[in-house]
Each structure stands twice: as structure tokens, then as C-alpha cells.
Design a protein around this motif. Structure first.
Motif, PDB file in Angstrom:
ATOM      1  N   LEU A 284       0.844  -1.193   0.000  1.00  0.00           N
ATOM      2  CA  LEU A 284       0.000   0.000   0.000  1.00  0.00           C
ATOM      3  C   LEU A 284       0.875   1.236   0.000  1.00  0.00           C
ATOM      4  O   LEU A 284       1.928   1.265   0.627  1.00  0.00           O
ATOM      5  CB  LEU A 284      -0.915   0.002   1.244  1.00  0.00           C
ATOM      6  CG  LEU A 284      -1.804   1.225   1.448  1.00  0.00           C
ATOM      7  CD1 LEU A 284      -2.904   1.263   0.393  1.00  0.00           C
ATOM      8  CD2 LEU A 284      -2.423   1.222   2.850  1.00  0.00           C
ATOM      9  N   GLY A 286      -0.032   5.130   0.965  1.00  0.00           N
ATOM     10  CA  GLY A 286      -1.119   5.917   1.517  1.00  0.00           C
ATOM     11  C   GLY A 286      -0.793   7.397   1.546  1.00  0.00           C
ATOM     12  O   GLY A 286       0.377   7.807   1.549  1.00  0.00           O
ATOM     13  N   LYS A 287      -1.829   8.202   1.578  1.00  0.00           N
ATOM     14  CA  LYS A 287      -1.703   9.655   1.640  1.00  0.00           C
ATOM     15  C   LYS A 287      -1.682  10.110   3.100  1.00  0.00           C
ATOM     16  O   LYS A 287      -2.500   9.672   3.901  1.00  0.00           O
ATOM     17  CB  LYS A 287      -2.864  10.323   0.908  1.00  0.00           C
ATOM     18  CG  LYS A 287      -2.840  10.120  -0.592  1.00  0.00           C
ATOM     19  CD  LYS A 287      -1.708  10.903  -1.223  1.00  0.00           C
ATOM     20  CE  LYS A 287      -1.721  10.791  -2.735  1.00  0.00           C
ATOM     21  NZ  LYS A 287      -0.589  11.526  -3.342  1.00  0.00           N
ATOM     22  N   ASP A 290      -4.908  12.020   4.399  1.00  0.00           N
ATOM     23  CA  ASP A 290      -6.157  11.267   4.443  1.00  0.00           C
ATOM     24  C   ASP A 290      -6.421  10.833   5.887  1.00  0.00           C
ATOM     25  O   ASP A 290      -5.611  10.112   6.480  1.00  0.00           O
ATOM     26  CB  ASP A 290      -6.061  10.045   3.517  1.00  0.00           C
ATOM     27  CG  ASP A 290      -7.374   9.280   3.422  1.00  0.00           C
ATOM     28  OD1 ASP A 290      -8.367   9.723   4.050  1.00  0.00           O
ATOM     29  OD2 ASP A 290      -7.416   8.247   2.722  1.00  0.00           O
ATOM     30  N   ASN A 293      -6.646   6.800   6.158  1.00  0.00           N
ATOM     31  CA  ASN A 293      -5.729   6.127   5.245  1.00  0.00           C
ATOM     32  C   ASN A 293      -5.465   4.668   5.603  1.00  0.00           C
ATOM     33  O   ASN A 293      -4.781   3.967   4.866  1.00  0.00           O
ATOM     34  CB  ASN A 293      -4.401   6.896   5.133  1.00  0.00           C
ATOM     35  CG  ASN A 293      -3.790   7.187   6.484  1.00  0.00           C
ATOM     36  OD1 ASN A 293      -3.985   6.458   7.449  1.00  0.00           O
ATOM     37  ND2 ASN A 293      -3.034   8.280   6.558  1.00  0.00           N
ATOM     38  N   GLN A 304      -6.303   6.183  11.045  1.00  0.00           N
ATOM     39  CA  GLN A 304      -5.051   6.453  10.345  1.00  0.00           C
ATOM     40  C   GLN A 304      -4.050   5.342  10.622  1.00  0.00           C
ATOM     41  O   GLN A 304      -4.221   4.532  11.542  1.00  0.00           O
ATOM     42  CB  GLN A 304      -4.488   7.809  10.754  1.00  0.00           C
ATOM     43  CG  GLN A 304      -5.297   8.976  10.211  1.00  0.00           C
ATOM     44  CD  GLN A 304      -4.580  10.288  10.387  1.00  0.00           C
ATOM     45  OE1 GLN A 304      -4.229  10.666  11.490  1.00  0.00           O
ATOM     46  NE2 GLN A 304      -4.358  11.002   9.290  1.00  0.00           N
ATOM     47  N   ASP A 320       2.970  11.041   3.550  1.00  0.00           N
ATOM     48  CA  ASP A 320       2.721   9.853   2.739  1.00  0.00           C
ATOM     49  C   ASP A 320       3.542   8.695   3.287  1.00  0.00           C
ATOM     50  O   ASP A 320       4.648   8.880   3.805  1.00  0.00           O
ATOM     51  CB  ASP A 320       3.105  10.109   1.281  1.00  0.00           C
ATOM     52  CG  ASP A 320       2.234  11.183   0.651  1.00  0.00           C
ATOM     53  OD1 ASP A 320       1.252  11.585   1.288  1.00  0.00           O
ATOM     54  OD2 ASP A 320       2.555  11.621  -0.470  1.00  0.00           O
TER      55      ASP A 320
END
Length: 392
Positions: A284, A286-287, A290, A293, A304, A320
Motif C-alpha cells: 500500500l 497511503g496519503k 487522508d 488512510n 489512520q 505519505d
């Protein structure tokens, strides 16, 4: 003629001699992937920071395997990967003795994080680095453009000088980590134009890697100081009644030749070695912005990637991040070099499409029971502090 009573293979590998402390804390890319001019220009490496580990649950998609369509639990490492800045371009000429630097072109405005790397003591420094160079952009046709044309005309390899945005990572250090990253794809002119267009801009990790790809990890391992032969080489302990200790090598060689062979296990430095681990799957990317996320299709909790209480010895992941299968060398907070694989990876594990069902975000400081603070409050009720805060 003598003989030995028991036969056994040697203990420990001789592949990484000498086992001594690495000279460079940061992972060094000694070979970049081969260039393919039919592709578009792209970067071949990136830098991240090790945050910690967790585990995931996913369904195996491997037809013919006994695990096909069954759930598995796998360990993953979380790497925080804030965007990187492009500070310059280096052109290399091929010679009979290898690559030779032809010229370097720098950006007009360089980040303070990068300039700190150039000084041993930033506080006492005059901070004059690149002040004259930035003035060359006033007459760039005779200076900057001329050097770019020389790279296009003579060079066979183009690399960019990139540095991390270390201010976005929760570390005490303020000097950015700098590395050269090779640009692959397209002609030399395409490489130079593409790299020059990135000057003073940031490159996110999604611009280099993607989910389900394979990646090589380069880093220095966790250091353990001086250790004995049993820990360092895995030699067998001697019998219990052995005089003067039993975690030793009984015989370190014959009388003659009167020296100790290089292959004999000896005590010394263990860990903090430079290592390359190849072909690790990216589960993965991820941001950081987010707020959910770590949510999946099957686990719809808004959470998160940072576990409850934060990653041990690291804290929160706000930028990120990347989930990499298995372990990664080094201690947390250590800078990790990520490189594209040297050869195309075609075996089944590399081609498998990953669909995560669950990412564990329980506390890593003990036996974590809850995935989020909301889940904990709904189960145990509000704490005394929370109740007092609500009454106010």
C-alpha cells in the motif's frame, strides 16, 4: 593422519566479509536499473524513513495454491515517505574506467535543509553557499543553458540530485538526506529537459513507485556493538564443564601455518552493516492528509496508519507512507533507500494483486486491544479526565 569425530557445515556466512561498521549511515545505490529509452523519463529511487511495523490481513489470490482465496496474516513495515526536492542535474560520460562526471547544473533557489548538509556547524557558518551560483541565472544563455547543452551532447547517463523534506518528519535532525537518483527512459535530451522541469519542485513517492510493485531496500542494519562468536557467527556452545567459558571456538587453527585463517569465527562488531534486500512487495502507498488512510473495504473504521499511542520510538506518521511486506533493515527513524528492481520480476508472488482486508492499528507498546480511541471509549466508557472535560 587425524580425523574429526563429528562432521558439520561451517557456521555463519562468509559472503559479507569483513563484518565491520559501515562507512555510510545512509543506504548507497551502487547499481541502478538498466535504462530503457522506449519508456518515459522517470526516477529509479527514493528515500524514506522507517517508522515501525504492524500486520495486515488479506486474501491470497494464487490459483492452484492451497492458500488460494484464504485469509493470511502478514507482517509489514511502515515507511514514511515525504516528497523529495530536486536540487540539480549531473551528467556522466562513459570512459574505459567507468563513469566520469562531466558537469553539474544546480537550481537557482536551494532549500535551507539542503544547505545545512553542506556545513558542519550551520549556526557558526556564513551561509554563503551557492550565493554566487544563483547569480549565473541572470545570464543563463551563456552559463546554465550552455551546461545543459553539454550534458545533452556528450553524456550517456543523467542523474538528479535530490534531497528529503526532513522538516516534515518528526526527527531532531534538520539536515536533509541527499542522494543522486538516475533518470531512466527517453533520450538524453528528454532526460535533461524532464529533470530540469523538476527544479525546485517536489516529487511524491507515487511519482516513483506504485502499489503491487516490487522494490529493493538498501539500508544499514541495527547495530549491536561487540559480540562473541556464538552471537556473531552462530557457533555451537561447548560442553557445560568447559574450562574458561563455553561460548567460544575450541580450536582456531593448526600450529602451522602460524596464522589464523580469515574464515575462522572470531568475536567483533555485530550489526550496523550495509545491506541490500531485493524484491519486496509494496502492499500500500497511503496519503498522509487522508484521515482514513488505514481504512479498507472490509474494515470501514475511519482510522489512520499511526497505531494508538504512536509508533514506538518514532511517533506519528503524518506524511505519505508505504507498507512493505516483511522486515526492513535498520532501527526506526533510520533513512531507507528504495530502488526499483534491477531486473524484471516475473514470479507469481510479484504479479499477485494485493487487496488488504484489515490493517492493525492497535497499540504497539503492549497487548493492544483497540484499533482506535473511539472504539476504546465506546467499550470502556469515558475516562475521569474526559468526563471532567465534558462537564466543563
Amino acid at each position: 593422519m587425524s580425523h574429526r569425530k563429528f562432521s558439520a557445515p561451517r557456521h555463519g556466512s562468509l559472503a559479507f566479509l569483513p563484518r565491520k561498521r559501515t562507512k555510510h549511515h545512509q543506504g548507497k545505490v551502487k547499481t541502478f536499473p538498466p535504462d530503457n529509452q522506449e519508456e518515459k523519463p522517470h526516477l529509479t529511487a527514493f528515500l524514506g524513513y522507517k517508522a515501525g511495523s504492524t500486520h495486515i490481513v488479506r486474501d491470497v489470490d494464487k490459483v492452484g495454491s492451497k492458500l488460494h482465496k484464504k485469509e493470511v496474516v502478514q507482517a509489514v513495515t511502515v515507511l514514511e515517505t515525504p516528497p523529495m526536492f530536486i536540487a540539480g542535474i549531473v551528467g556522466y560520460v562513459q570512459t574505459p574506467r567507468g563513469l566520469r562526471t562531466l558537469t553539474t547544473v544546480w537550481a537557482q533557489h536551494l532549500n535551507t535543509q539542503f544547505l545545512r548538509r553542506l556545513y558542519k556547524n550551520w549556526y557558526r557558518a556564513k551561509k554563503k553557499a551557492f550565493t554566487r551560483y544563483s547569480q549565473l541565472y541572470a545570464n543563463r544563455e551563456k552559463t546554465i543553458d550552455r551546461e545543459l547543452q553539454r550534458i545533452k551532447k556528450y553524456c550517456s547517463v543523467v542523474r538528479v540530485i535530490a534531497h528529503t523534506d526532513i522538516a516534515k518528519v518528526r526527527l531532531a535532525q534538520r539536515k536533509a538526506h541527499v542522494m543522486e537518483i538516475q533518470v531512466n527512459g527517453g533520450s538524453i535530451a528528454d532526460k535533461v529537459d524532464w529533470a530540469y522541469g523538476l527544479f525546485e519542485k517536489v516529487v511524491p513517492v507515487t511519482g516513483v513507485f506504485a502499489t503491487n510493485e516490487m522494490v529493493d531496500v538498501i539500508a544499514s542494519t541495527k547495530g549491536h556493538g561487540n559480540t562473541g562468536v556464538t552471537t556473531r557467527w552462530g557457533t555451537t556452545r561447548l560442553p557445560r564443564k568447559t574450562h574458561r567459558g563455553l561460548r567460544k571456538v575450541a580450536c582456531i587453527g593448526a600450529w602451522h601455518p602460524a596464522n589464523i585463517g580469515y574464515s575462522v569465527a572470531r568475536a567483533g562488531q555485530s550489526g550496523y552493516h550495509h545491506r541490500v534486500e531485493k524484491n519486496k512487495k509494496i502492499f500500500l502507498i497511503g496519503k498522509g492528509d487522508d484521515k482514513a488512510n488505514a481504512r479498507t473495504e472490509h474494515d470501514i473504521t475511519d482510522k489512520q496508519i499511526t497505531p494508538m499511542g504512536g509508533f514506538v520510538n518514532y511517533g506519528n506518521v503524518n506524511e505519505d507512507f508505504m507498507l512493505v511486506k516483511g522486515s526492513v533493515p535498520g532501527h526506526v527513524k533510520r533513512v531507507i533507500t528504495l530502488r526499483k528492481p534491477l531486473r524484471p520480476v516475473t514470479y507469481r508472488d510479484a504479479l499477485e494483486q494485493i487487496t488488504l482486508k484489515f490493517i492493525d492499528t492497535s497499540s504497539k507498546q503492549g497487548h493492544g486491544l483497540f484499533q482506535s480511541s473511539e472504539e476504546k471509549d465506546s467499550f470502556r466508557g469515558l475516562s475521569k479526565k474526559a468526563k471532567a472535560r465534558a462537564e466543563e
